[in-house]
Design an enzyme around this catalytic site. Structure first.
Site, PDB file in Angstrom:
ATOM      1  N   ASP A 180       1.125  -1.047  -0.017  1.00 36.04           N
ATOM      2  CA  ASP A 180      -0.017  -0.031  -0.051  1.00 36.04           C
ATOM      3  C   ASP A 180       1.019   1.081  -0.121  1.00 36.04           C
ATOM      4  OD1 ASP A 180      -1.597   2.230   0.942  1.00 36.04           O
ATOM      5  OD2 ASP A 180      -3.008   1.112   1.533  1.00 36.04           O
ATOM      6  N   HIS A 181       1.020   2.022  -1.024  1.00 34.67           N
ATOM      7  CA  HIS A 181       2.210   2.930  -1.141  1.00 34.67           C
ATOM      8  C   HIS A 181       2.111   3.944  -0.267  1.00 34.67           C
ATOM      9  CE1 HIS A 181      -0.253   5.051  -3.955  1.00 34.67           C
ATOM     10  NE2 HIS A 181       0.648   6.127  -3.976  1.00 34.67           N
ATOM     11  N   LYS A 185       5.072   6.390   2.278  1.00 31.06           N
ATOM     12  CA  LYS A 185       5.354   7.837   2.317  1.00 31.06           C
ATOM     13  C   LYS A 185       5.912   8.676   3.542  1.00 31.06           C
ATOM     14  CE  LYS A 185       1.482   8.611  -0.700  1.00 31.06           C
ATOM     15  NZ  LYS A 185       1.799   9.593  -1.993  1.00 31.06           N
ATOM     16  N   ASP A 238     -10.580   1.904  -4.945  1.00 35.72           N
ATOM     17  CA  ASP A 238      -9.148   2.337  -5.270  1.00 35.72           C
ATOM     18  C   ASP A 238      -8.346   3.227  -4.193  1.00 35.72           C
ATOM     19  OD1 ASP A 238      -7.344   3.009  -7.540  1.00 35.72           O
ATOM     20  OD2 ASP A 238      -8.262   5.157  -7.239  1.00 35.72           O
ATOM     21  N   HIS A 243      -5.638   3.273   1.191  1.00 36.42           N
ATOM     22  CA  HIS A 243      -5.046   4.073   1.467  1.00 36.42           C
ATOM     23  C   HIS A 243      -5.430   5.012   2.440  1.00 36.42           C
ATOM     24  CE1 HIS A 243      -2.858   3.238  -2.056  1.00 36.42           C
ATOM     25  NE2 HIS A 243      -3.403   4.127  -2.785  1.00 36.42           N
ATOM     26  N   LYS A 343     -11.650  12.311  -7.446  1.00 33.56           N
ATOM     27  CA  LYS A 343     -11.036  12.729  -8.448  1.00 33.56           C
ATOM     28  C   LYS A 343     -11.575  13.925  -8.833  1.00 33.56           C
ATOM     29  CE  LYS A 343      -8.748   8.588  -9.494  1.00 33.56           C
ATOM     30  NZ  LYS A 343      -7.253   8.840  -9.347  1.00 33.56           N
TER      31      LYS A 343
HETATM   32  C1  BG6 Z   1      -3.335   4.744  -6.569  1.00 28.97           C
HETATM   33  C2  BG6 Z   1      -4.753   4.835  -6.994  1.00 28.97           C
HETATM   34  O1  BG6 Z   1      -3.480   3.617  -5.470  1.00 28.97           O
HETATM   35  O2  BG6 Z   1      -3.198   6.041  -5.729  1.00 28.97           O
HETATM   36  C3  BG6 Z   1      -4.594   5.966  -8.027  1.00 28.97           C
HETATM   37  O3  BG6 Z   1      -4.977   3.677  -7.895  1.00 28.97           O
HETATM   38  C4  BG6 Z   1      -4.484   7.327  -7.097  1.00 28.97           C
HETATM   39  O4  BG6 Z   1      -6.193   6.138  -8.479  1.00 28.97           O
HETATM   40  C5  BG6 Z   1      -3.029   7.118  -6.370  1.00 28.97           C
HETATM   41  O5  BG6 Z   1      -4.495   8.487  -8.335  1.00 28.97           O
HETATM   42  C6  BG6 Z   1      -2.737   8.194  -5.318  1.00 28.97           C
HETATM   43  O6  BG6 Z   1      -1.469   8.062  -5.091  1.00 28.97           O
HETATM   44  P1  BG6 Z   1      -0.805   9.304  -4.473  1.00 28.97           P
HETATM   45  O7  BG6 Z   1       0.647   8.843  -4.025  1.00 28.97           O
HETATM   46  O8  BG6 Z   1      -0.552  10.084  -5.808  1.00 28.97           O
HETATM   47  O9  BG6 Z   1      -1.548  10.134  -3.637  1.00 28.97           O
END
Ligand code: BG6
Length: 506
Positions: A180-181, A185, A238, A243, A343
């Site tokens: 989960d990126h 951060k 998503d 997140h 979005k």
């Molecule tokens: C991704 C989603 O996991 O996270 C995208 O699939 C989204 O739709 C993105 O734009 C947002 O990541 P960040 O790091 O730009 O906030």
């Protein structure tokens, strides 16, 4: 930082968008910072017909566009290899084993492999199975095998459970790294440091002093070329289920007894387990979904979601979602958490706002009316990463007039170095065998369990309101009404700039 042990990283989906924009550039940045193992190889795998040489040229071009520190890096380019195969077909895995053997013989790297699955989710169970059947996931003395799985991890509770079950048939939990990126951060990790390395915040961090918590993750872009994927996913799957829920967990968790992968993840899990179950029948009161409609933003006509490529004209997929939730435990009893994501909002910003309760008695005035503003602690995850505390100060002169002022910390004042991309940190952690910033299977399931009533209700009741909102606004009016009806308001990040038609550069 310590250098990691020699190993090979295998990227399934190496010619795809994620590898091009994130994985290969992050690996390059790690190389430039001398953080890669002394002996390291990257094997790209995919259906695209590259060989080592053409994959190297493709990567060089991608790095020129996406890696800030790229300056030719011949040594890095030589680490790259490629195998063209269809990962969905068992027949290719013998070739994969042979290719890995060849790289190992030439480089002297032991059989320590990370398999990164940057593929369509339909392959998340298949690839580990074939790896297992070909002995590629077996860990012998002095070697290890790890698998990184991209999101989405399942589409609902059932499929996430099924995927966990399938993976754990071939692998141990400590071999599975669910990405989960947001957890990669710096500013997200700093939530823990802010809370638990300072004596001043934690005593206030509870229902006695906090009125409510607000989390916003806004994006100004639309779905772009990802319409096909997004329409099956929507903002809930998503962004919110993963997140935003990670942010909720980090804000709400109890201090771990030590910093280790299990202690931290145990505390995060407990938060998910304490979430008050959403009542499917009463969802209208706590959940607003929206979809963007065409509108002019800064002189440009932006298309409606339904006109985006890959999106059906009658789509009812949400591009915005706002939710009120409660955590039923000793610390948070009765404190609402308002979270929203969308979005085509006015700007790109992710922030957490802790709204403290107001003082118990109004003594002062501001512009003629009683000053009883609540203090806010704003944790800016991105951009302009930092922390802002808002509090009242006396205006100079006679009387006791008060105005709200800011105490503002910016990460960029700490160092000239750019904050590393989340993928850099996460890749490095996996290379070092540290899974703290990866989601554990049980937590992923709990987060799915929490959103399950929403998915069920939407499925059973296609007429559940889906409100339109023009591109460039903060989502449907109804999301404002939900919070305003309770005497609160969203903080509108960058309000002045946005009101004047400017993009929030911060
Ligand atoms: C991704 C989603 O996991 O996270 C995208 O699939 C989204 O739709 C993105 O734009 C947002 O990541 P960040 O790091 O730009 O906030």
């Amino acid at each position: 930082m310590e250098r990691t042990g020699d190993q090979i990283l295998i990227i399934f989906g190496a010619s795809g968008d994620l590898a091009k924009r994130k994985l290969l550039p992050s690996l390059y940045e790690l190389y430039a910072d001398k953080l890669l193992p002394e002996k390291f190889a990257i094997l790209g795998v995919g259906r695209t017909k590259y060989d080592d040489a053409s994959f190297r040229s493709y990567t060089e071009e991608s790095l020129q566009e996406f890696a800030d520190k790229f300056n030719g890096g011949k040594e890095f380019i030589r680490m790259l290899h490629y195998l063209s195969m269809d990962p969905a077909e068992e027949s290719g895995y013998k070739g994969l084993a042979a290719k890995l053997e060849k790289i190992r013989e030439a480089s002297g790297i032991p059989a320590r492999y990370i398999f990164y699955l940057a593929t369509p989710p339909s392959l998340y169970g298949t690839i580990p199975r074939f790896l297992h059947e070909h002995g590629l996931a077996t860990q012998e003395e002095g070697t290890w095998k790890r698998i990184i799985i991209e999101k989405p991890f399942g589409l609902d509770l059932e499929s996430a459970r099924e995927l966990n079950r399938e993976l754990l048939e071939y692998l141990d939990e400590d071999q599975v790294y669910r990405i989960d990126h947001y957890l990669g951060k710096e500013t997200v990790q700093n939530i823990l440091v802010t809370r638990f390395s300072n004596g001043i915040f934690e005593p206030l961090w509870n229902r006695n002093y906090i009125d409510h918590v607000e989390i916003t993750s806004a994006e100004s872009l639309g779905v772009g070329s990802r319409g096909g994927y997004y329409d099956r996913s929507g903002a809930l799957r998503d962004m919110l289920q993963n997140h935003l829920m990670q942010l909720v967990a980090l804000v709400a968790m109890e201090p771990p007894s030590e910093i280790s992968s299990d202690t931290i993840r145990n505390e995060m899990l407990k938060v998910f387990q304490s979430l008050r179950p959403l009542e499917k029948e009463k969802l209208e009161q706590s959940l607003i979904r929206g979809q963007y409609s065409a509108s002019h933003v800064r002189g440009e006509l932006l298309p409606a979601y339904r006109s985006e490529k890959g999106v059906p004209e009658d789509s009812r997929t949400e591009t915005f979602v706002a939710l009120k939730l409660y955590i039923d435990n000793w610390r948070w009893g009765g404190v609402p958490f308002y979270i929203r994501t969308g979005k085509r909002l006015p700007t790109k910003v992710t922030e957490i706002v802790i709204h403290f309760k107001s003082s118990p008695h109004t003594l002062f005035c501001s512009e003629g009316v009683g000053y009883n503003s609540t203090n806010q602690l704003v944790i800016r995850i991105q951009p302009n990463e930092g922390i802002l505390l808002k509090f009242g100060m006396k205006v100079q002169g006679a009387g006791y007039n008060v105005q709200t002022v800011n105490m503002d910390f910016h990460y960029k004042d700490l160092s000239d170095d750019e904050l590393p991309d989340a993928y850099e940190r996460l890749l490095l952690d996996c290379m070092q065998g540290d899974s703290t910033l990866y989601s554990r299977g049980d937590a992923v399931e709990e987060a799915w369990r929490f959103v399950a009533p929403i998915l069920e209700r939407w499925e059973e009741d296609p007429d559940f309101p889906l409100y339109g909102y023009p591109c460039g606004t903060w989502g449907p009016e109804q999301a404002n009404e939900m919070i305003e009806g309770e005497g609160k308001t969203w903080r509108y990040p960058c309000k002045n700039l946005v009101d004047n038609g400017l993009y929030c550069e911060l």
